[in-house]
Design a protein around this motif. Sequence first.
Motif, PDB file in Angstrom:
ATOM      1  N   MET A 117       0.825  -1.212   0.000  1.00 50.83           N
ATOM      2  CA  MET A 117       0.000   0.000   0.000  1.00 50.83           C
ATOM      3  C   MET A 117       0.862   1.267   0.000  1.00 50.83           C
ATOM      4  N   GLU A 118       2.122   1.149   0.383  1.00 56.15           N
ATOM      5  CA  GLU A 118       2.949   2.339   0.544  1.00 56.15           C
ATOM      6  C   GLU A 118       3.439   2.906  -0.784  1.00 56.15           C
ATOM      7  N   TRP A 119       3.848   2.071  -1.700  1.00 59.13           N
ATOM      8  CA  TRP A 119       4.364   2.558  -2.991  1.00 59.13           C
ATOM      9  C   TRP A 119       3.233   2.527  -4.004  1.00 59.13           C
ATOM     10  N   ASP A 120       3.078   3.601  -4.762  1.00 56.87           N
ATOM     11  CA  ASP A 120       2.027   3.626  -5.777  1.00 56.87           C
ATOM     12  C   ASP A 120       2.492   4.395  -7.009  1.00 56.87           C
ATOM     13  N   GLU A 121       1.654   4.374  -8.017  1.00 57.16           N
ATOM     14  CA  GLU A 121       1.998   5.016  -9.293  1.00 57.16           C
ATOM     15  C   GLU A 121       2.058   6.539  -9.178  1.00 57.16           C
ATOM     16  N   MET A 122       1.506   7.107  -8.114  1.00 59.47           N
ATOM     17  CA  MET A 122       1.512   8.558  -7.954  1.00 59.47           C
ATOM     18  C   MET A 122       2.891   9.110  -7.576  1.00 59.47           C
ATOM     19  N   ASP A 123       3.763   8.251  -7.050  1.00 58.11           N
ATOM     20  CA  ASP A 123       5.106   8.731  -6.712  1.00 58.11           C
ATOM     21  C   ASP A 123       5.796   9.325  -7.932  1.00 58.11           C
ATOM     22  N   ALA A 124       5.706   8.643  -9.060  1.00 62.76           N
ATOM     23  CA  ALA A 124       6.383   9.100 -10.280  1.00 62.76           C
ATOM     24  C   ALA A 124       5.784  10.391 -10.827  1.00 62.76           C
ATOM     25  N   LEU A 125       4.553  10.715 -10.451  1.00 63.72           N
ATOM     26  CA  LEU A 125       3.866  11.895 -10.965  1.00 63.72           C
ATOM     27  C   LEU A 125       3.916  13.091 -10.006  1.00 63.72           C
ATOM     28  N   SER A 126       4.445  12.878  -8.822  1.00 64.79           N
ATOM     29  CA  SER A 126       4.397  13.881  -7.762  1.00 64.79           C
ATOM     30  C   SER A 126       5.711  14.625  -7.592  1.00 64.79           C
ATOM     31  N   LEU A 127       5.612  15.776  -6.944  1.00 66.60           N
ATOM     32  CA  LEU A 127       6.776  16.528  -6.492  1.00 66.60           C
ATOM     33  C   LEU A 127       7.019  16.099  -5.050  1.00 66.60           C
ATOM     34  N   HIS A 128       8.265  15.847  -4.702  1.00 64.33           N
ATOM     35  CA  HIS A 128       8.603  15.350  -3.364  1.00 64.33           C
ATOM     36  C   HIS A 128       9.527  16.323  -2.647  1.00 64.33           C
ATOM     37  N   VAL A 129       9.469  16.295  -1.319  1.00 65.12           N
ATOM     38  CA  VAL A 129      10.427  17.000  -0.485  1.00 65.12           C
ATOM     39  C   VAL A 129      11.052  15.964   0.448  1.00 65.12           C
ATOM     40  N   VAL A 130      12.360  16.077   0.633  1.00 66.38           N
ATOM     41  CA  VAL A 130      13.072  15.233   1.597  1.00 66.38           C
ATOM     42  C   VAL A 130      13.931  16.152   2.448  1.00 66.38           C
ATOM     43  N   ALA A 131      13.915  15.903   3.756  1.00 69.09           N
ATOM     44  CA  ALA A 131      14.747  16.648   4.704  1.00 69.09           C
ATOM     45  C   ALA A 131      15.927  15.772   5.112  1.00 69.09           C
ATOM     46  N   TYR A 132      17.105  16.374   5.114  1.00 72.62           N
ATOM     47  CA  TYR A 132      18.334  15.669   5.489  1.00 72.62           C
ATOM     48  C   TYR A 132      18.956  16.336   6.704  1.00 72.62           C
ATOM     49  N   ASP A 133      19.453  15.521   7.647  1.00 74.92           N
ATOM     50  CA  ASP A 133      20.149  16.077   8.804  1.00 74.92           C
ATOM     51  C   ASP A 133      21.584  16.430   8.439  1.00 74.92           C
ATOM     52  N   ASP A 134      22.340  16.913   9.401  1.00 74.06           N
ATOM     53  CA  ASP A 134      23.721  17.342   9.150  1.00 74.06           C
ATOM     54  C   ASP A 134      24.617  16.220   8.653  1.00 74.06           C
TER      55      ASP A 134
ATOM     56  N   GLY B 215      23.619  13.937   6.606  1.00 73.05           N
ATOM     57  CA  GLY B 215      23.144  13.513   5.294  1.00 73.05           C
ATOM     58  C   GLY B 215      22.104  12.419   5.333  1.00 73.05           C
ATOM     59  N   LYS B 216      21.579  12.112   6.518  1.00 70.59           N
ATOM     60  CA  LYS B 216      20.536  11.088   6.663  1.00 70.59           C
ATOM     61  C   LYS B 216      19.172  11.713   6.392  1.00 70.59           C
ATOM     62  N   ALA B 217      18.356  11.029   5.582  1.00 70.55           N
ATOM     63  CA  ALA B 217      16.989  11.486   5.329  1.00 70.55           C
ATOM     64  C   ALA B 217      16.174  11.312   6.605  1.00 70.55           C
ATOM     65  N   ILE B 218      15.541  12.409   7.059  1.00 67.56           N
ATOM     66  CA  ILE B 218      14.793  12.359   8.318  1.00 67.56           C
ATOM     67  C   ILE B 218      13.332  12.766   8.166  1.00 67.56           C
ATOM     68  N   GLY B 219      12.932  13.195   6.957  1.00 68.38           N
ATOM     69  CA  GLY B 219      11.541  13.568   6.736  1.00 68.38           C
ATOM     70  C   GLY B 219      11.236  13.612   5.258  1.00 68.38           C
ATOM     71  N   THR B 220       9.957  13.457   4.922  1.00 72.85           N
ATOM     72  CA  THR B 220       9.551  13.508   3.520  1.00 72.85           C
ATOM     73  C   THR B 220       8.068  13.829   3.404  1.00 72.85           C
ATOM     74  N   GLY B 221       7.663  14.204   2.208  1.00 67.42           N
ATOM     75  CA  GLY B 221       6.265  14.439   1.862  1.00 67.42           C
ATOM     76  C   GLY B 221       6.167  14.590   0.358  1.00 67.42           C
ATOM     77  N   ARG B 222       4.941  14.543  -0.166  1.00 67.03           N
ATOM     78  CA  ARG B 222       4.778  14.688  -1.612  1.00 67.03           C
ATOM     79  C   ARG B 222       3.564  15.540  -1.940  1.00 67.03           C
ATOM     80  N   LEU B 223       3.610  16.145  -3.123  1.00 65.95           N
ATOM     81  CA  LEU B 223       2.519  16.959  -3.661  1.00 65.95           C
ATOM     82  C   LEU B 223       2.087  16.336  -4.973  1.00 65.95           C
ATOM     83  N   LEU B 224       0.847  15.861  -5.025  1.00 70.79           N
ATOM     84  CA  LEU B 224       0.319  15.233  -6.225  1.00 70.79           C
ATOM     85  C   LEU B 224      -0.106  16.284  -7.238  1.00 70.79           C
ATOM     86  N   PRO B 225      -0.240  15.887  -8.500  1.00 68.91           N
ATOM     87  CA  PRO B 225      -0.642  16.843  -9.539  1.00 68.91           C
ATOM     88  C   PRO B 225      -1.993  17.520  -9.267  1.00 68.91           C
TER      89      PRO B 225
END
Length: 145
Positions: A39-56, A58-68
């Motif tokens: 349920m977590e991965w879907d076809e909308m990932d490829a169509l969306s704009l994503h944000v990822v937050a990285y700590d000092d 370089g580890k990814a610590i947050g994310t979100g996406r904006l669909l079309p």
Amino acid sequence: MRRETAARLVTGDWESIKEGAQAVRYDVFVVEQHVPLEMEWDEMDALSLHVVAYDDAGKAIGTGRLLPDGHIGRMAVRPEARNSGLGGRMLQALMDKARERGDQTVVLHAQTQAERFYQRHGFAREGEEFMEAGIAHVTMRRELC
């Protein structure tokens, strides 16, 4: 007590940001919240704009996406970065991108335990609670103009 984080935010398409986004979403949704992997991965990932937050480090610590269509989703912050203002920064970055492309409104499905967080960022609840991936959610909307 709230502690601020100096995370670096990066926005991009799925191919450029996938590694960090997947790592956070897997740990938060699949491992911590028991969302089925299928349920977590879907076809909308490829169509969306994503944000990822990285700590000092370089580890990814947050994310979100904006669909079309103006939906914001898959907002996740690792436990060690929660209550640091990071979720709000990521949400604002996604709303800014929506506004830049001309969206008038953004909508999201908030886990009920996060409803107050989204209210603090100008979102209003619409309708009744519903279940998604076995977790109680509510629809929320914010006008951008």
